[in-house]
Scaffold this motif. Structure first.
Motif, PDB file in Angstrom:
ATOM      1  N   UNK A  95       0.809  -1.192   0.109  1.00 17.18           N
ATOM      2  CA  UNK A  95      -0.026  -0.130  -0.152  1.00 17.18           C
ATOM      3  C   UNK A  95       1.072   1.289   0.144  1.00 17.18           C
ATOM      4  N   UNK A  96       1.974   1.221   0.653  1.00 21.42           N
ATOM      5  CA  UNK A  96       2.978   2.354   0.798  1.00 21.42           C
ATOM      6  C   UNK A  96       3.758   2.600  -0.525  1.00 21.42           C
ATOM      7  N   UNK A  97       4.257   1.551  -1.063  1.00 20.30           N
ATOM      8  CA  UNK A  97       5.245   1.731  -2.075  1.00 20.30           C
ATOM      9  C   UNK A  97       4.520   1.553  -3.596  1.00 20.30           C
ATOM     10  N   UNK A  98       3.454   1.017  -3.650  1.00 19.40           N
ATOM     11  CA  UNK A  98       3.010   0.613  -5.022  1.00 19.40           C
ATOM     12  C   UNK A  98       1.373   1.224  -5.223  1.00 19.40           C
ATOM     13  N   UNK A  99       0.732   0.987  -4.257  1.00 22.70           N
ATOM     14  CA  UNK A  99      -0.646   1.445  -4.323  1.00 22.70           C
ATOM     15  C   UNK A  99      -0.777   2.900  -3.848  1.00 22.70           C
ATOM     16  N   UNK A 100       0.236   3.470  -3.061  1.00 24.64           N
ATOM     17  CA  UNK A 100       0.381   4.874  -2.800  1.00 24.64           C
ATOM     18  C   UNK A 100      -0.904   5.458  -1.992  1.00 24.64           C
ATOM     19  N   UNK A 101      -1.420   4.452  -1.395  1.00 18.09           N
ATOM     20  CA  UNK A 101      -2.622   4.712  -0.475  1.00 18.09           C
ATOM     21  C   UNK A 101      -2.641   4.277   0.762  1.00 18.09           C
ATOM     22  N   UNK A 102      -1.206   4.431   1.544  1.00 20.93           N
ATOM     23  CA  UNK A 102      -1.350   3.700   2.620  1.00 20.93           C
ATOM     24  C   UNK A 102      -2.014   4.432   3.775  1.00 20.93           C
ATOM     25  N   UNK A 103      -2.429   5.608   3.744  1.00 18.03           N
ATOM     26  CA  UNK A 103      -3.358   6.310   4.721  1.00 18.03           C
ATOM     27  C   UNK A 103      -4.521   5.748   4.953  1.00 18.03           C
ATOM     28  N   UNK A 104      -5.041   4.993   3.988  1.00 23.52           N
ATOM     29  CA  UNK A 104      -6.258   4.257   4.141  1.00 23.52           C
ATOM     30  C   UNK A 104      -6.216   3.058   5.253  1.00 23.52           C
ATOM     31  N   UNK A 105      -5.025   2.537   4.902  1.00 25.96           N
ATOM     32  CA  UNK A 105      -4.634   1.308   5.738  1.00 25.96           C
ATOM     33  C   UNK A 105      -4.261   1.704   7.231  1.00 25.96           C
ATOM     34  N   UNK A 106      -3.513   2.960   7.255  1.00 22.29           N
ATOM     35  CA  UNK A 106      -3.318   3.507   8.634  1.00 22.29           C
ATOM     36  C   UNK A 106      -4.452   3.929   9.358  1.00 22.29           C
ATOM     37  N   UNK A 107      -5.583   4.566   8.511  1.00 16.56           N
ATOM     38  CA  UNK A 107      -6.727   4.758   9.242  1.00 16.56           C
ATOM     39  C   UNK A 107      -7.177   3.730   9.624  1.00 16.56           C
ATOM     40  N   UNK A 108      -7.349   2.602   9.110  1.00 13.78           N
ATOM     41  CA  UNK A 108      -7.924   1.111   9.515  1.00 13.78           C
ATOM     42  C   UNK A 108      -7.264   0.768  10.830  1.00 13.78           C
ATOM     43  N   UNK A 109      -5.900   0.701  10.722  1.00 16.53           N
ATOM     44  CA  UNK A 109      -5.059   0.299  12.027  1.00 16.53           C
ATOM     45  C   UNK A 109      -5.414   1.199  13.217  1.00 16.53           C
TER      46      UNK A 109
END
Length: 366
Positions: A41-55
């Motif tokens: 999500x961080x390196x390829x999808x460039x949308x790690x903020x969504x995963x961080x929100x979930x976590x």
């Protein structure tokens, strides 16, 4: 926060690819574990903020459960001369029973027991407002933002565990600070890591936190489900393709494409030179080397898979960093695909080598 998966019992070994719910609940092993998904999500999808929100929302849920569990245990010890409000809270806590939760997940995938316990926790927290809102006038958004940042800068909520030791005690203020941190980090317009949610989800959460002073877990249910569905639809299929059907990352694949093209160009150039200089077939056997390198690297690029790396049981996580393949079904898939890639490589390589080695030589005249 650690994303390393726990050792899985035999009963949880799948003969299929995992679901996003299983990945988020840390029920999978590398290369389809939560840590690998985070890197993707961080390196390829460039949308790690969504995963961080979930976590962060999952961490907030754990914080609330831990708080209620500790409060229930303290009530069970018994305190004399409880007032009427305390007696009512005691009965509510006692009715919850000893909490035994699974990992936080989307509300539609939780079992009925977990949903019931989450509803009890949220109901209890809504009836027991945070201390800062019981006697004082409501603080401004800017003041609450500063307080949330100050309270969370020490990392206290993220250090909460299931330990019963005093240093892991959760204060009511921690829950409020955790909810405000999620709001000010992800949901307010212009936030540092603002995420896009459908409809009025963000506005409703903002109103509930700042006007209704809510901080219970159900506050984020709609946003959490929306983010889960977005990741499941947009990011997770690509993650499975990248990690379960391949073992290379995009920068490495580009490097292999370049090396493969250069090697293949060198092989063709050498092959034609040896033919037109009328070298013997035995001497032309050296062409096998550049042809094999070129075809192998181009096949690795095409299938996002290095067969040799898969056979030794490793997959690439980041440039020059590898992790061992521990998910049994994924390892089986990669071995099968590696055999197929090697077969394609061998056929193409053999055809090119036979063509350039066995063709009759003909020396060009000046």
């Amino acid at each position: 926060m650690s994303y390393e998966p726990k050792d899985l019992p035999d009963s949880m070994i799948r003969n299929r690819l995992p679901t996003l719910f299983e990945v988020l609940c840390r029920r999978t092993q590398p290369p389809v574990d939560l840590f690998s998904f985070y890197i993707y999500m961080r390196d390829q999808q460039r949308s790690v903020d969504y995963l961080d929100f979930w976590l962060d929302v999952a961490q907030h849920m754990s914080l609330c459960r831990h708080y209620v569990r500790e409060l229930r245990r303290s009530v069970l010890v018994g305190t004399p001369d409880l007032d009427e409000e305390s007696k009512r809270s005691s009965r509510v806590l006692d009715a919850m029973g000893e909490s035994s939760y699974t990992q936080a997940g989307p509300s539609r995938q939780l079992g009925p027991d977990d949903r019931a316990q989450d509803a009890h926790v949220s109901s209890f927290l809504r009836e027991q407002p945070a201390p800062s809102t019981m006697h004082d006038s409501p603080a401004s958004s800017q003041e609450r933002r500063a307080r949330a940042s100050t309270q969370l800068s020490s990392g206290t909520p993220h250090q909460i565990t299931d330990s019963n030791s005093p240093e892991h005690t959760v204060a009511r203020e921690d829950i409020r600070a955790s909810a405000e941190k999620i709001l000010y980090t992800f949901l307010l317009p212009g936030a540092e890591r603002e995420i896009t949610l459908g409809g009025s989800i963000a506005a409703d959460i903002t109103h509930d936190i700042e006007e209704n002073f809510r901080d219970d877990p159900e506050l984020f249910d709609v946003a959490k489900d929306y983010v889960f569905q977005a990741m499941e639809r947009d990011a997770f299929p690509g993650f499975l393709r990248a990690r379960a059907f391949g073992n290379l990352i995009p920068p490495t694949m580009i490097a292999r494409l370049i090396i493969g093209l250069v090697a293949l160009f060198g092989a063709f150039w050498t092959g034609f030179n040896l033919i037109f200089l009328n070298y013997s077939r035995l001497e032309r056997c050296w062409e096998i080397l550049p042809f094999t390198i070129g075809v192998y690297f181009l096949a690795s690029y095409q299938y996002s898979l290095d067969p040799i790396l898969a056979f030794v049981g490793f997959t690439e996580l980041t440039p020059f960093k590898f992790t061992r393949i521990r998910e049994p079904y994924v390892r089986k898939l990669l071995i099968q695909r590696s055999i197929m890639v090697l077969a394609v490589t061998a056929i193409v390589d053999a055809a090119l080598c036979v063509l350039f080695i066995l063709v009759p030589g003909h020396r060009l005249k000046n």
